[in-house]
Design a protein around this motif. Structure first.
Motif, PDB file in Angstrom:
ATOM      1  N   ASP A   1      -3.344  11.973  -1.880  1.00  0.00           N
ATOM      2  CA  ASP A   1      -3.718  11.161  -0.672  1.00  0.00           C
ATOM      3  C   ASP A   1      -2.445  10.571  -0.067  1.00  0.00           C
ATOM      4  OD1 ASP A   1      -4.663   9.423   1.174  1.00  0.00           O
ATOM      5  OD2 ASP A   1      -6.151   8.466  -0.129  1.00  0.00           O
TER       6      ASP A   1
ATOM      7  N   ASN B   1       4.746   2.159  -2.618  1.00  0.00           N
ATOM      8  CA  ASN B   1       4.444   1.903  -4.017  1.00  0.00           C
ATOM      9  C   ASN B   1       5.209   2.884  -4.926  1.00  0.00           C
ATOM     10  OD1 ASN B   1       3.051   4.347  -3.731  1.00  0.00           O
ATOM     11  ND2 ASN B   1       1.290   3.180  -2.954  1.00  0.00           N
ATOM     12  N   ASP B   2       4.955   2.735  -6.168  1.00  0.00           N
ATOM     13  CA  ASP B   2       5.653   3.559  -7.176  1.00  0.00           C
ATOM     14  C   ASP B   2       4.909   4.865  -7.519  1.00  0.00           C
ATOM     15  OD1 ASP B   2       8.023   2.506  -7.756  1.00  0.00           O
ATOM     16  OD2 ASP B   2       7.351   1.270  -9.452  1.00  0.00           O
ATOM     17  N   ASN B   3       3.780   5.023  -6.783  1.00  0.00           N
ATOM     18  CA  ASN B   3       2.886   6.127  -7.179  1.00  0.00           C
ATOM     19  C   ASN B   3       3.592   7.474  -7.286  1.00  0.00           C
ATOM     20  OD1 ASN B   3       0.961   4.288  -7.294  1.00  0.00           O
ATOM     21  ND2 ASN B   3      -0.146   4.934  -5.458  1.00  0.00           N
TER      22      ASN B   3
ATOM     23  N   GLN C   1       0.826  -1.203   0.000  1.00  0.00           N
ATOM     24  CA  GLN C   1       0.000   0.000   0.000  1.00  0.00           C
ATOM     25  C   GLN C   1       0.866   1.261   0.000  1.00  0.00           C
ATOM     26  OE1 GLN C   1      -2.553  -0.440   3.336  1.00  0.00           O
ATOM     27  NE2 GLN C   1      -3.812  -2.022   2.322  1.00  0.00           N
TER      28      GLN C   1
ATOM     29  N   TYR D   1       4.338   9.578 -10.440  1.00  0.00           N
ATOM     30  CA  TYR D   1       3.669  10.887 -10.482  1.00  0.00           C
ATOM     31  C   TYR D   1       4.690  11.987 -10.812  1.00  0.00           C
ATOM     32  CZ  TYR D   1      -0.019  14.196  -9.301  1.00  0.00           C
ATOM     33  OH  TYR D   1      -0.993  15.204  -9.364  1.00  0.00           O
TER      34      TYR D   1
ATOM     35  N   VAL E   1      -1.864   6.930  -0.386  1.00  0.00           N
ATOM     36  CA  VAL E   1      -1.496   6.394  -1.692  1.00  0.00           C
ATOM     37  C   VAL E   1      -0.096   6.825  -2.108  1.00  0.00           C
ATOM     38  CG1 VAL E   1      -2.152   6.283  -4.139  1.00  0.00           C
ATOM     39  CG2 VAL E   1      -3.914   6.344  -2.364  1.00  0.00           C
ATOM     40  N   PHE E   2       0.254   8.012  -1.772  1.00  0.00           N
ATOM     41  CA  PHE E   2       1.516   8.560  -2.271  1.00  0.00           C
ATOM     42  C   PHE E   2       2.621   8.585  -1.212  1.00  0.00           C
ATOM     43  CE2 PHE E   2      -1.736  10.079  -5.182  1.00  0.00           C
ATOM     44  CZ  PHE E   2      -1.143   9.811  -6.406  1.00  0.00           C
TER      45      PHE E   2
END
Lengths: 761, 156
Positions: A94, A42-44, A39, A48, A97-98
């Motif tokens: 968020d 991550n690679d977000n 969660q 991004y 998420v990030f």
């Protein structure tokens, strides 16, 4: 050991539970970590930021191409690129998420914020920008450029953060892997331990089970055997009880049957405490009477026959001193004298004082009387048999006398005649002595010992023996020089030698050799003990008679000295010979030894004690007075033998009697009827005719029942065989009979119970 | 949550009259001669509207999205494939299995909180999954499929 095992088991259990829990925790934590990582890490943000950089660069590119009025640039492209970057920058990211890490997220927020500021600054210029406006485009580009760098920096930062996070994660996972591995190893070890323990437990349980089974089996066996034992004991006890009762009953019956009396005497109170009916009855009383009468020891002694009181008193004293006693005594009762046998034993207290006496009594009166009668009967039987057997021995003597008398008729020379006379007279005298020796055996008649030279006796008897023995038997005499003198009864010694010689002769019916031998011998203790004899060791004189006859069977050796034992026909021998010999030798202080081998021969050795200074052991024979019967007696004499009848008639007539002789019973009956009455009948037992002597007497007694009788016989057994005719008062006389004997017999018949024996004249 | 709006303005298979905002190409039945199916806003909205109220990683709080269901769109285009390759204005592209649209009520949003999406607001078309309704969608895989500033779709 067991306690340690218990603790160990518990530790194992706790360990296993702990490890399982730990494993669950680790696995759960690993899953959670993976989830979080997926969660959060991550690679977000990287993506991004990269997109943001690209979009900023594309905006730059559009601006540059607008400045040169690039024809390939689509209209509105700068605005499009601007709006795209705008949409990128004006964005609420968020954190869930990030998120990478705090610093990077902060950097992202700052980048977005500065980028937004830059975009807002250039928003208006971008909108106003015209193609070929190089200055405007450059100004916007300069303001946008930092966004490119910041975007790139954020891109790199987020990438670094991701690498860091991944490294941490890997490390984390490694640690977790190690932990899980450790747990697996631990659980494996636990598993192995558990298996080992389980196997050990199983073995233990198996052995425990086996032991338990053994114990149960053993306990069962024990119980069974205990039951059996118990049952056995109960049965045994029941049996014992039954036995005891039975025994008691039997004892009671036995006591009653045995007529056994008993009593208990209280030694302290000095009185009879308990008395059985039987005991009291022996005294002619009831128990109560006895207890009252026996009040104290002195009173009890009063009940006893005066002659026995001293004896009993002494025994009672022994009893009080603590000894078991046995005493016989008489008691006078109203029904006569009773004989009692008493056994009594003392009862002691703890310190050994006699406090009681328990005694048992047996009334032996009847037994005593029976024994007396039996003794008499046995004596009569012995005498009967003995007198019967004597005939043979006597006949032997008669043979000697007869032989000599016959030879006398030939009368070869005076010298020979004298010798023959002497032999006949000697034989007659020995016959008398023989009779006497019979009596001496029967009554233990006193001996007449004197100094004797056995060699002389053998020499004197040599001629007689020679003539007694048949031709087929050779006689050898071996006499030792310097033979010691012995002390013995002369005639019995001669009789003994004759007896042995006759036995030897009878043992050699087909002939043989008879050896008479004398010698001095010394007996040691060992020799005597070996022979089992009751004589003193010392110097002895031996007289041996050896034959080469059939010998004596081994199993008969023990019997040969018993009275009336004989291997010969009854008519031939009394069976008294050897027993007489033994009795004589014992009385003389010597012994007889027998050596015999069947088929080879027999040796009798008479061992006389060598004379030192032996006192006379016998009293001189008493000579009873013979009462002379009245001279005027009328005697009926019945004798079939003419010679004997003649001699007897003469002998009686010399004594002054009136004799009517008869040759047989019919004549005697006739004479009794015609010449009677008679004072006495003297009759031979065995006669021709219908009636024998005893029968004749019985017949005559039908008319005169008190008629005295004298029976003559060469063989008294005849009288017994002929039975009832003989009355107890009848006097039996053995032939040949001398005058004095005959008169004594008549005298005895006339006066029964006067003289002991007519033969002791 | 769905809000269906009757399509009063259905235009049939003709080219769109307004500004084309979406081109669908590839394996599809109802394409024009050049093999491309083009849509303007009116045509898209004419396919029926569906509302999803959800949180997203890029918007603060719960947000209302209104648009056409992807499966309605693809049915309208006569899509005959398994995967769509979606491309954005910023040249971002992502492959999405068509099965996603059968399994979830995925919409191509045209409005956010009742207002048309602009490019600045990641419009005019934004693929939105029902993240709040289905927890398993809340991960990077579906986030990357939630393409915004959608320009074209190729069906394979």
């Amino acid at each position: 050991m067991i306690r340690w095992r218990g603790i160990f088991d518990r530790m194992l259990l706790y360990g296993a539970v702990l490890m399982a829990a730990l494993s669950i925790v680790v696995i759960v934590s690993a899953i959670r970590t993976a989830q979080e990582t997926s969660q959060n890490f991550n690679d977000n943000l990287t993506f991004y930021a990269g997109q943001m950089e690209v979009e900023a660069l594309l905006l730059q590119d559009a601006l540059s191409r607008s400045a040169v009025n690039d024809p390939s640039l689509e209209p509105g492209a700068v605005t499009l690129r601007f709006d795209i970057l705008w949409s990128r920058v004006f964005n609420e990211l968020d954190p869930e998420v990030f998120w990478t890490d705090e610093t990077t997220y902060e950097l992202a927020m700052q980048t977005l914020q500065s980028s937004r500021e830059a975009l807002q600054e250039v928003e208006a210029p971008v909108a106003a920008l015209q193609p070929l406006d190089v200055a405007g485009a450059v100004a916007i580009k300069n303001r946008i450029r930092p966004i490119v760098f910041e975007a790139r920096a954020l891109h790199l930062a987020s990438k670094d953060s991701r690498v860091r996070n991944q490294t941490t994660l890997v490390r984390h996972q490694l640690a977790q892997t190690n932990l899980v591995f450790g747990l697996i190893v631990g659980m494996a070890l636990f598993g192995v331990c558990s298996i080992l323990l389980l196997r050990a437990d199983r073995r233990e349980i198996q052995s425990m089970n086996a032991r338990l089974e053994d114990r149960v089996r053993q306990r069962t066996d024990d119980l069974q055997s205990a039951n059996r034992r118990l049952a056995g004991e109960i049965a045994e006890r029941q049996r014992s009880q039954d036995l005891a009762e039975e025994r008691e009953t039997r004892l009671e019956q036995a006591v009653q049957l045995a007529r056994l009396g008993y009593y208990v005497w209280d030694s302290i109170e000095d009185r009879c405490e308990l008395c059985s009916g039987q005991h009291a009855a022996a005294y002619g009383m009831t128990p109560t009477q006895f207890i009252a009468a026996a009040d104290g020891r002195a009173a009890a002694l009063e009940l006893i026959h005066p002659d026995d009181r001293t004896k009993v008193a002494e025994k009672y004293q022994e009893l009080c001193d603590g000894h078991i006693i046995e005493v016989s005594y008489r008691v006078k009762t109203s029904s006569g004298t009773r004989r009692l046998r008493e056994v009594a034993r003392p009862i002691f207290d703890d310190v050994g004082n006699v406090i009681r006496v328990s005694g048992s009594t047996l009334d032996v009166t009847d037994q005593y009387e029976t024994e007396l009668k039996l003794f008499e009967a046995q004596k009569m039987d012995s005498i009967g048999k003995m007198t019967g057997g004597v005939a043979h021995d006597f006949n032997n003597l008669l043979a000697v006398i007869l032989g000599n008398l016959e030879l006398l008729q030939e009368a070869p020379t005076d010298e020979e005649r004298d010798e023959m006379f002497q032999d006949a007279i000697n034989a007659t005298l020995r016959g008398r002595d023989l009779t006497m020796s019979m009596l001496s055996f029967a009554r233990r008649a006193p001996l007449d010992p004197s100094d004797l030279q056995l060699n002389e006796i053998v020499a004197e008897m040599h001629g007689m023996l020679r003539r007694t023995l048949p031709e087929s038997i050779s006689l050898e005499v071996v006499l030792s020089d310097d033979l010691s003198t012995v002390v013995a009864d002369r005639s019995l010694t001669e009789s003994t030698l004759l007896n042995l010689a006759i036995n030897a002769r009878d043992a050699m019916p087909d002939g043989g050799r008879l050896t008479i031998e004398t010698s001095n011998v010394t007996l040691s203790n060992d020799q005597i003990d070996a022979a089992g004899e009751e004589i003193e060791p010392g110097e002895y004189v031996m007289l041996a008679v050896t034959d080469t006859g059939r010998g004596i069977q081994k199993e008969l050796m023990a019997n040969i000295f018993e009275p009336f034992f004989t291997t010969k026909e009854f008519s031939k021998n009394s069976g008294l010979g050897l027993s007489m010999v033994q009795g004589f030798m014992r009385q003389t202080g010597g012994t007889v030894r027998v050596y015999s081998e069947p088929g080879v021969g027999t040796t009798f050795k008479l061992l006389f004690q060598a004379a030192v200074a032996q006192d006379a052991v016998a009293e001189p024979a008493e000579m009873p007075d013979v009462a002379t019967p009245p001279a005027s007696l009328r005697v009926l004499l019945v004798e079939d033998d003419d010679t004997v009848r003649k001699i007897l008639t003469r002998q009686l007539e010399i004594s002054g009697m009136c004799v009517v002789p008869a040759a047989e019973s019919a004549a005697a009956e006739h004479a009794y009827q015609t010449d009677g009455p008679f004072d006495v009948v003297v009759s031979d037992i065995v006669m021709p005719g219908d009636l024998q002597g005893p029968s004749l007497l019985r017949r005559l007694r039908e008319t005169d029942k008190d008629l005295p009788g004298v029976l003559l016989s060469g063989y008294p057994q005849e009288a017994i065989m002929h039975g009832n005719g003989v009355s107890p008062e009848d006097v039996m006389v053995m032939k040949p009979v001398g005058r004095e004997d005959l008169i004594a017999a008549i005298n005895l018949a006339l006066n029964p119970g006067s003289a002991p024996s007519p033969k002791r004249s | 949550m769905a809000l269906l709006i009757p399509s009063a303005l259905r235009a049939g298979e003709d080219d769109p009259k307004g500004l084309v905002i979406l081109e669908i190409s590839g394996a599809l039945a109802n394409a024009s001669n050049d093999g491309v199916r083009r849509y303007d806003m009116q045509q898209i909205e004419g396919l029926g509207l569906h509302e999803i109220i959800t949180e997203t990683p890029w918007t603060p709080g719960r947000t209302s999205f209104t648009g056409v269901l992807m499966r309605d769109l693809l049915a309208d285009a006569g899509a005959q494939g398994d995967v769509i390759s979606a491309v954005a204005l910023n040249d971002y592209s992502v492959d999405i299995p068509i099965s996603d649209f059968d399994r979830y009520n995925v919409i191509m949003a045209t409005k956010m909180n009742g207002e048309y999406l602009t490019i600045r607001n990641r419009g005019p078309l934004w693929v939105i999954y029902p993240y709040s309704d289905v927890r398993s969608l809340r991960n990077e895989l579906f986030y990357t499929r939630s393409i915004w500033q959608l320009r074209s779709i190729e069906i394979r």
